[in-house]
Design a protein around this motif. Structure first.
Motif, PDB file in Angstrom:
ATOM      1  N   HIS A  49     -20.445 -22.677  30.862  1.00 36.88           N
ATOM      2  CA  HIS A  49     -19.212 -21.949  31.144  1.00 36.88           C
ATOM      3  C   HIS A  49     -18.168 -22.350  30.111  1.00 36.88           C
ATOM      4  CE1 HIS A  49     -16.114 -19.799  33.297  1.00 36.88           C
ATOM      5  NE2 HIS A  49     -15.341 -20.856  33.137  1.00 36.88           N
ATOM      6  N   SER A  50     -17.558 -21.356  29.500  1.00 42.00           N
ATOM      7  CA  SER A  50     -16.551 -21.613  28.469  1.00 42.00           C
ATOM      8  C   SER A  50     -15.159 -21.322  28.993  1.00 42.00           C
ATOM      9  CB  SER A  50     -16.811 -20.744  27.235  1.00 42.00           C
ATOM     10  OG  SER A  50     -18.027 -21.118  26.639  1.00 42.00           O
ATOM     11  N   THR A  51     -14.209 -22.114  28.513  1.00 46.33           N
ATOM     12  CA  THR A  51     -12.805 -21.886  28.791  1.00 46.33           C
ATOM     13  C   THR A  51     -12.051 -21.956  27.473  1.00 46.33           C
ATOM     14  OG1 THR A  51     -12.951 -22.884  30.988  1.00 46.33           O
ATOM     15  CG2 THR A  51     -10.748 -22.721  30.010  1.00 46.33           C
ATOM     16  N   ILE A  52     -11.236 -20.939  27.225  1.00 48.54           N
ATOM     17  CA  ILE A  52     -10.382 -20.877  26.051  1.00 48.54           C
ATOM     18  C   ILE A  52      -8.982 -21.289  26.494  1.00 48.54           C
ATOM     19  CG2 ILE A  52      -9.242 -19.299  24.424  1.00 48.54           C
ATOM     20  CD1 ILE A  52     -11.887 -17.676  24.440  1.00 48.54           C
ATOM     21  N   THR A  53      -8.406 -22.233  25.771  1.00 48.84           N
ATOM     22  CA  THR A  53      -7.039 -22.668  26.066  1.00 48.84           C
ATOM     23  C   THR A  53      -6.198 -22.491  24.814  1.00 48.84           C
ATOM     24  OG1 THR A  53      -7.885 -24.310  27.616  1.00 48.84           O
ATOM     25  CG2 THR A  53      -5.607 -24.560  26.909  1.00 48.84           C
ATOM     26  N   LEU A  54      -5.098 -21.766  24.946  1.00 51.19           N
ATOM     27  CA  LEU A  54      -4.168 -21.573  23.837  1.00 51.19           C
ATOM     28  C   LEU A  54      -2.946 -22.450  24.032  1.00 51.19           C
ATOM     29  CD1 LEU A  54      -4.092 -17.718  23.192  1.00 51.19           C
ATOM     30  CD2 LEU A  54      -5.673 -19.433  22.324  1.00 51.19           C
ATOM     31  N   ASN A  55      -2.353 -22.823  22.923  1.00 51.02           N
ATOM     32  CA  ASN A  55      -1.101 -23.572  22.938  1.00 51.02           C
ATOM     33  C   ASN A  55       0.002 -22.642  23.443  1.00 51.02           C
ATOM     34  OD1 ASN A  55       1.272 -24.949  22.363  1.00 51.02           O
ATOM     35  ND2 ASN A  55       0.517 -25.754  20.418  1.00 51.02           N
ATOM     36  N   LEU A  71     -12.549 -16.641  20.917  1.00 54.09           N
ATOM     37  CA  LEU A  71     -13.626 -15.796  21.439  1.00 54.09           C
ATOM     38  C   LEU A  71     -14.798 -15.787  20.464  1.00 54.09           C
ATOM     39  CD1 LEU A  71     -14.680 -13.826  23.584  1.00 54.09           C
ATOM     40  CD2 LEU A  71     -13.448 -12.002  22.382  1.00 54.09           C
ATOM     41  N   GLY A  72     -14.492 -15.784  19.173  1.00 52.58           N
ATOM     42  CA  GLY A  72     -15.553 -15.868  18.162  1.00 52.58           C
ATOM     43  C   GLY A  72     -16.384 -17.128  18.316  1.00 52.58           C
ATOM     44  N   HIS A  73     -15.737 -18.236  18.650  1.00 46.31           N
ATOM     45  CA  HIS A  73     -16.496 -19.463  18.896  1.00 46.31           C
ATOM     46  C   HIS A  73     -17.431 -19.306  20.089  1.00 46.31           C
ATOM     47  CE1 HIS A  73     -14.859 -22.142  15.927  1.00 46.31           C
ATOM     48  NE2 HIS A  73     -13.611 -21.963  16.337  1.00 46.31           N
ATOM     49  N   VAL A  74     -16.940 -18.702  21.170  1.00 46.17           N
ATOM     50  CA  VAL A  74     -17.774 -18.533  22.364  1.00 46.17           C
ATOM     51  C   VAL A  74     -18.989 -17.666  22.042  1.00 46.17           C
ATOM     52  CG1 VAL A  74     -17.872 -17.604  24.717  1.00 46.17           C
ATOM     53  CG2 VAL A  74     -15.838 -18.856  23.953  1.00 46.17           C
ATOM     54  N   ILE A  75     -18.773 -16.581  21.306  1.00 44.52           N
ATOM     55  CA  ILE A  75     -19.858 -15.648  21.000  1.00 44.52           C
ATOM     56  C   ILE A  75     -20.804 -16.204  19.941  1.00 44.52           C
ATOM     57  CG2 ILE A  75     -20.386 -13.320  20.115  1.00 44.52           C
ATOM     58  CD1 ILE A  75     -19.023 -13.415  22.941  1.00 44.52           C
ATOM     59  N   GLU A  76     -20.252 -16.771  18.882  1.00 43.42           N
ATOM     60  CA  GLU A  76     -21.068 -17.191  17.736  1.00 43.42           C
ATOM     61  C   GLU A  76     -21.581 -18.625  17.826  1.00 43.42           C
ATOM     62  OE1 GLU A  76     -22.038 -14.957  15.591  1.00 43.42           O
ATOM     63  OE2 GLU A  76     -20.742 -13.462  16.548  1.00 43.42           O
ATOM     64  N   HIS A  77     -20.951 -19.463  18.609  1.00 46.21           N
ATOM     65  CA  HIS A  77     -21.317 -20.890  18.669  1.00 46.21           C
ATOM     66  C   HIS A  77     -21.559 -21.310  20.104  1.00 46.21           C
ATOM     67  CE1 HIS A  77     -18.467 -20.416  15.153  1.00 46.21           C
ATOM     68  NE2 HIS A  77     -19.667 -20.495  14.630  1.00 46.21           N
ATOM     69  N   LYS A  78     -22.500 -20.614  20.736  1.00 47.01           N
ATOM     70  CA  LYS A  78     -22.787 -20.843  22.149  1.00 47.01           C
ATOM     71  C   LYS A  78     -23.039 -22.320  22.440  1.00 47.01           C
ATOM     72  CE  LYS A  78     -24.589 -16.202  23.018  1.00 47.01           C
ATOM     73  NZ  LYS A  78     -23.592 -15.633  22.228  1.00 47.01           N
ATOM     74  N   GLY A  79     -22.358 -22.813  23.447  1.00 49.05           N
ATOM     75  CA  GLY A  79     -22.560 -24.181  23.885  1.00 49.05           C
ATOM     76  C   GLY A  79     -21.757 -25.228  23.137  1.00 49.05           C
ATOM     77  N   GLU A  80     -20.988 -24.822  22.124  1.00 47.59           N
ATOM     78  CA  GLU A  80     -20.202 -25.781  21.351  1.00 47.59           C
ATOM     79  C   GLU A  80     -18.739 -25.736  21.781  1.00 47.59           C
ATOM     80  OE1 GLU A  80     -20.737 -25.743  17.091  1.00 47.59           O
ATOM     81  OE2 GLU A  80     -22.667 -24.747  17.323  1.00 47.59           O
ATOM     82  N   SER A  81     -18.117 -26.881  21.848  1.00 49.85           N
ATOM     83  CA  SER A  81     -16.682 -26.957  22.103  1.00 49.85           C
ATOM     84  C   SER A  81     -15.979 -27.121  20.763  1.00 49.85           C
ATOM     85  CB  SER A  81     -16.369 -28.147  23.012  1.00 49.85           C
ATOM     86  OG  SER A  81     -16.960 -27.954  24.281  1.00 49.85           O
ATOM     87  N   THR A  82     -14.866 -26.427  20.589  1.00 49.98           N
ATOM     88  CA  THR A  82     -14.171 -26.448  19.303  1.00 49.98           C
ATOM     89  C   THR A  82     -12.670 -26.557  19.503  1.00 49.98           C
ATOM     90  OG1 THR A  82     -13.967 -24.054  19.261  1.00 49.98           O
ATOM     91  CG2 THR A  82     -15.926 -24.972  18.224  1.00 49.98           C
ATOM     92  N   THR A  83     -11.996 -27.006  18.487  1.00 52.29           N
ATOM     93  CA  THR A  83     -10.541 -27.081  18.475  1.00 52.29           C
ATOM     94  C   THR A  83     -10.027 -26.413  17.210  1.00 52.29           C
ATOM     95  OG1 THR A  83     -10.674 -29.185  19.619  1.00 52.29           O
ATOM     96  CG2 THR A  83      -8.587 -28.650  18.605  1.00 52.29           C
ATOM     97  N   PHE A  84      -9.061 -25.535  17.348  1.00 46.47           N
ATOM     98  CA  PHE A  84      -8.477 -24.830  16.220  1.00 46.47           C
ATOM     99  C   PHE A  84      -7.223 -25.593  15.824  1.00 46.47           C
ATOM    100  CE2 PHE A  84      -6.704 -20.428  14.845  1.00 46.47           C
ATOM    101  CZ  PHE A  84      -6.991 -20.709  13.536  1.00 46.47           C
ATOM    102  N   PHE A  85      -7.343 -26.467  14.826  1.00 42.05           N
ATOM    103  CA  PHE A  85      -6.270 -27.387  14.471  1.00 42.05           C
ATOM    104  C   PHE A  85      -5.267 -26.845  13.467  1.00 42.05           C
ATOM    105  CE2 PHE A  85      -9.350 -30.648  15.843  1.00 42.05           C
ATOM    106  CZ  PHE A  85      -8.538 -31.322  16.726  1.00 42.05           C
ATOM    107  N   ARG A  86      -5.666 -25.938  12.635  1.00 37.86           N
ATOM    108  CA  ARG A  86      -4.814 -25.577  11.519  1.00 37.86           C
ATOM    109  C   ARG A  86      -3.839 -24.465  11.871  1.00 37.86           C
ATOM    110  NH1 ARG A  86      -9.677 -26.388  10.413  1.00 37.86           N
ATOM    111  NH2 ARG A  86     -10.361 -27.884   8.881  1.00 37.86           N
TER     112      ARG A  86
END
Length: 112
Positions: A49-55, A71-86
């Protein structure tokens, strides 16, 4: 499949380009919370289960971009957690998964 076909399939299936509607229809959790200004958004995936959190402090016009990127991370990188730092992700030395999420977003809006 390619990122372009993944985006096209989503738009065709759900008949919308709005990333927030897609997030909801795909059953992805969505939250806004205060982060430092270096963190624009994160995707956390646990137990499939994925959750997207925005600042919550980013500007309103930025939210669809960041939401589509995550959303691209959820679709393209299934199962990975990511942080958009920049604050700006179009420079050099972007990790592969960040570049793919950017490509997802750009194709997403191009097809709209």
């Amino acid at each position: 499949m390619s990122i372009k076909s993944d985006v096209g399939d989503l738009v065709k299936q759900y008949k919308t380009i709005d990333p927030f509607i897609l997030i909801s229809r795909l059953g992805i959790g969505y939250l806004e919370t205060p982060f430092d200004m270096e963190t624009l958004g994160v995707t956390v995936t646990s137990d499939n289960h994925s959750t997207i959190t925005l600042n919550q402090n980013i500007l309103t016009f930025q939210k669809p971009f960041i939401a589509a990127h995550e959303l691209g991370h959820v679709i393209e990188h299934k199962g990975e957690s990511t942080t958009f730092f920049r604050e700006q992700c179009f420079g050099c030395n972007i990790p592969r998964i960040e570049a793919e999420a950017n490509k997802f977003h750009l194709i997403y809006y191009y097809l709209s």
